[in-house]
Design an enzyme around this catalytic site. Structure first.
Site, PDB file in Angstrom:
ATOM      1  N   ALA A 155       2.235   0.763   2.355  1.00 15.60           N
ATOM      2  CA  ALA A 155       2.534   1.589   1.180  1.00 15.60           C
ATOM      3  C   ALA A 155       4.036   1.558   0.940  1.00 15.60           C
ATOM      4  O   ALA A 155       4.802   2.274   1.579  1.00 15.60           O
ATOM      5  CB  ALA A 155       2.060   3.017   1.406  1.00 15.60           C
ATOM      6  N   ASP A 178      -2.307  10.759  12.079  1.00 15.12           N
ATOM      7  CA  ASP A 178      -1.233  11.528  11.456  1.00 15.12           C
ATOM      8  C   ASP A 178      -0.605  12.402  12.530  1.00 15.12           C
ATOM      9  O   ASP A 178      -1.320  12.933  13.386  1.00 15.12           O
ATOM     10  CB  ASP A 178      -1.792  12.410  10.325  1.00 15.12           C
ATOM     11  CG  ASP A 178      -0.751  12.801   9.287  1.00 15.12           C
ATOM     12  OD1 ASP A 178       0.278  13.376   9.691  1.00 15.12           O
ATOM     13  OD2 ASP A 178      -0.976  12.550   8.091  1.00 15.12           O
ATOM     14  N   SER A 231       4.499   8.399   6.183  1.00 17.42           N
ATOM     15  CA  SER A 231       5.923   8.513   5.851  1.00 17.42           C
ATOM     16  C   SER A 231       6.130   9.769   5.018  1.00 17.42           C
ATOM     17  O   SER A 231       5.327  10.060   4.129  1.00 17.42           O
ATOM     18  CB  SER A 231       6.413   7.310   5.037  1.00 17.42           C
ATOM     19  OG  SER A 231       7.747   7.500   4.602  1.00 17.42           O
ATOM     20  N   ARG A 289       8.757  17.277  -5.561  1.00 17.42           N
ATOM     21  CA  ARG A 289       8.536  16.351  -6.665  1.00 17.42           C
ATOM     22  C   ARG A 289       8.312  17.117  -7.962  1.00 17.42           C
ATOM     23  O   ARG A 289       7.909  18.273  -7.970  1.00 17.42           O
ATOM     24  CB  ARG A 289       7.382  15.407  -6.335  1.00 17.42           C
ATOM     25  CG  ARG A 289       7.794  14.341  -5.324  1.00 17.42           C
ATOM     26  CD  ARG A 289       6.675  13.418  -4.928  1.00 17.42           C
ATOM     27  NE  ARG A 289       5.843  14.012  -3.894  1.00 17.42           N
ATOM     28  CZ  ARG A 289       4.984  13.313  -3.147  1.00 17.42           C
ATOM     29  NH1 ARG A 289       4.858  12.016  -3.346  1.00 17.42           N
ATOM     30  NH2 ARG A 289       4.259  13.907  -2.226  1.00 17.42           N
ATOM     31  N   TYR A 326      15.006   6.919   2.842  1.00 18.02           N
ATOM     32  CA  TYR A 326      13.670   6.583   2.343  1.00 18.02           C
ATOM     33  C   TYR A 326      13.661   5.204   1.693  1.00 18.02           C
ATOM     34  O   TYR A 326      12.821   4.360   2.018  1.00 18.02           O
ATOM     35  CB  TYR A 326      13.218   7.648   1.346  1.00 18.02           C
ATOM     36  CG  TYR A 326      11.816   7.460   0.819  1.00 18.02           C
ATOM     37  CD1 TYR A 326      10.719   7.603   1.662  1.00 18.02           C
ATOM     38  CD2 TYR A 326      11.581   7.171  -0.520  1.00 18.02           C
ATOM     39  CE1 TYR A 326       9.425   7.442   1.193  1.00 18.02           C
ATOM     40  CE2 TYR A 326      10.289   7.019  -1.005  1.00 18.02           C
ATOM     41  CZ  TYR A 326       9.211   7.154  -0.145  1.00 18.02           C
ATOM     42  OH  TYR A 326       7.935   6.989  -0.621  1.00 18.02           O
ATOM     43  N   LYS A 358      -1.796  -7.669  14.444  1.00 15.22           N
ATOM     44  CA  LYS A 358      -1.793  -8.994  15.077  1.00 15.22           C
ATOM     45  C   LYS A 358      -2.801  -9.054  16.213  1.00 15.22           C
ATOM     46  O   LYS A 358      -3.579 -10.007  16.344  1.00 15.22           O
ATOM     47  CB  LYS A 358      -0.383  -9.311  15.575  1.00 15.22           C
ATOM     48  CG  LYS A 358      -0.208 -10.684  16.221  1.00 15.22           C
ATOM     49  CD  LYS A 358       1.262 -10.933  16.485  1.00 15.22           C
ATOM     50  CE  LYS A 358       1.497 -12.274  17.177  1.00 15.22           C
ATOM     51  NZ  LYS A 358       1.138 -12.202  18.632  1.00 15.22           N
ATOM     52  N   THR A 414       2.817   9.505  -8.494  1.00 13.60           N
ATOM     53  CA  THR A 414       1.381   9.795  -8.450  1.00 13.60           C
ATOM     54  C   THR A 414       1.189  11.301  -8.277  1.00 13.60           C
ATOM     55  O   THR A 414       2.002  11.972  -7.651  1.00 13.60           O
ATOM     56  CB  THR A 414       0.720   9.040  -7.289  1.00 13.60           C
ATOM     57  OG1 THR A 414       1.005   7.641  -7.420  1.00 13.60           O
ATOM     58  CG2 THR A 414      -0.781   9.234  -7.287  1.00 13.60           C
TER      59      THR A 414
END
Length: 324
Positions: free
Chosen positions: A116, A33, A77, A188, A147, A107, A177
């Site tokens: 996500a 992060d 993100s 949110r 976004y 890979k 969520t």
């Protein structure tokens, strides 16, 4: 030897809960992060553990992790309107360059890769509830596009790596969520309402409150993601709770839950704000034998209990909430 998983966005809301789950399942977890929206408080309890390691790194730059990796979960993100409207370029870069870098790592390591994605790929939907075969109604140049289009690109490049390079990939489309470790000031609806209630402010609704959302408790979501990762399902899968509610009714639930007596006030609806949001989880039920178990009432009690422990200073620092 235990399997090893890289989780990006590890210090964020969802990433930290995923770290907990994989540690509990006996995996060795590498958390990554850059802390642009994440918080080390969410994972500080994991630092003493031998099977957890952390890298402070921006995945938009080249990503190297030494040793074997069995799985990569890309959850890095900004995910709230306040964040991605404030840092639009970083949001686009982590969805494009970051995803490209991590697919290259998958890979190299021959690791299974899970991205996500989000219900925002459906935009302001004209189909209700939203099924995985719906292509969406998205404004590619609107304020939310940084976004929405980043997530749509993520899905496209992930599928391209699967079909062209044979990488094992999984795509989860996450619907609203909630739960402990959300930020009260992330924009949110649920933390905005709870934060306003705890500060004694009136609850702010944008629009007339008839728009709908469907809220999934974080433990249910993590269970769905875990099952998807270990499944054989390559195509996108909706993970969310189909228990739909209007924003107006949800505000009334929060007032009742918190025992406060605030009024509800109304402001204009932001551009491109979805009018309806409800997942069709038929595919998850059939392929993953998954459905949410925790009711909104029970989940809200747990979440409110978490936020009630905030100090007055912490609550005051979250005064710039907006509800989207």
């Amino acid at each position: 030897m235990s399997k090893r998983v890289l989780i990006t966005g590890a210090a964020g809301f969802l990433g930290s809960h995923l770290c907990d789950r994989f540690i509990a399942e006996g995996y060795r977890v590498v958390g990554m992060d850059n802390l642009i929206t994440g918080d080390l408080k969410n994972i500080e309890h994991l630092f003493p553990l031998e099977n957890f390691e952390f890298y402070n790194h921006d995945v938009s730059n080249f990503v190297h992790v030494s040793g074997k990796l069995d799985y990569i979960l890309h959850f890095a993100s900004p995910a709230s309107p306040i964040d991605y409207l404030k840092i639009p370029i970083q949001t686009l870069k982590v969805g494009s360059l970051g995803t490209h870098n991590l697919l290259g790592l998958a890979k190299e390591k021959k690791a299974r890769f899970l991205i996500a994605s989000t219900s925002e790929v459906y935009g302001d939907p004209t189909v209700h509830p939203q099924t995985e075969d719906y292509w969406g109604n998205v404004n590619p140049v609107g304020p939310r596009s940084v976004y929405d289009e980043a997530k749509r690109f993520q899905e496209a490049i992930t599928m391209a790596y699967h079909t062209f390079h044979g990488i094992e990939t999984r795509i989860v489309r996450i619907f609203n969520t909630y739960g402990p470790r959300m930020r009260l000031n992330d924009g949110r609806v649920l933390p905005a309402f709870i934060g306003q209630a705890l500060r004694g402010e009136d609850l702010t609704i944008f629009g007339d409150g008839s728009q709908t959302r469907a809220f999934c408790y974080v433990d249910d979501l993590v269970e769905g993601i875990y099952r998807l990762l270990l499944s054989d399902c390559v195509d996108p899968v909706n993970i969310g709770n189909p228990d739909e509610i209007t924003i107006r009714d949800f505000a009334e639930e929060i007032i009742k839950l918190t025992g406060t007596s605030q009024k509800i006030i109304y402001h204009p609806l932001p551009q491109d704000d979805p009018k309806q949001r409800q997942p069709d989880i038929s595919k998850a039920r059939k392929l993953l034998d998954w459905s949410p178990k925790i009711s909104r009432q029970d989940g809200l009690k747990i979440t409110y209990g978490y936020f009630k422990n905030f100090t007055k200073e912490e609550l005051e620092a979250t005064k710039n909430n907006k509800e989207f």
